[in-house]
Design a protein around this motif. Structure first.
Motif: not given
Length: 136
Positions: A102-124
């Motif tokens: 469950a922690r591994a799934v949570g870490r994976d979801r969190f990383q996907k979330f952070i990646d998407q936020i990073g892409r949105r911020m980079a795109a502006g």
């Protein structure tokens, strides 16, 4: 500028200042009156700068403190949001018990979330899509 376009002043200097003035004026092409004019101009300019500090300094200090508080509040808010999202992804994973998987799934979801936020911020891109949609 000709001398008749200038105003004449008479002043008294302390001996130590008079000696320093004579040392500076001993160089070729330098006149005592030019040195005194430059010194007086610099002093008056510095006083004008001091007036600006008095006039706007308090307001600028207040604005600086306000921005510092806002920056601190934003940092706390972002850290709180990050911890909340991490908590939601890790502890509320759709696995019955929060074990290593469950922690591994949570870490994976969190990383996907952070990646998407990073892409949105980079795109502006300022879209109306919510962060929840980004995590989906």
């Amino acid at each position: 500028m000709r001398n008749r376009d200038k105003v004449r002043y008479q002043l008294f200097l302390e001996p130590r200042l008079a000696d320093r003035l004579e040392e500076l004026a001993a160089r070729p092409g330098v006149a005592r009156s030019d040195i005194l004019v430059e010194a007086l101009d610099a002093w008056l300019t510095r006083q004008g700068g001091h007036d600006l500090d008095e006039r706007f300094g308090v307001r600028l200090d207040r604005m600086s403190r306000s921005l510092g508080r806002a920056e601190r509040d934003i940092q706390v808010l972002l850290e709180s949001l990050s911890l909340f999202v991490h908590y939601q992804f890790c502890l509320n994973a759709q696995i019955p018990e929060p074990d290593a998987a469950a922690r591994a799934v949570g870490r994976d979801r969190f990383q996907k979330f952070i990646d998407q936020i990073g892409r949105r911020m980079a795109a502006g891109a300022d879209s109306d899509a919510s962060i929840a949609e980004a995590a989906a």
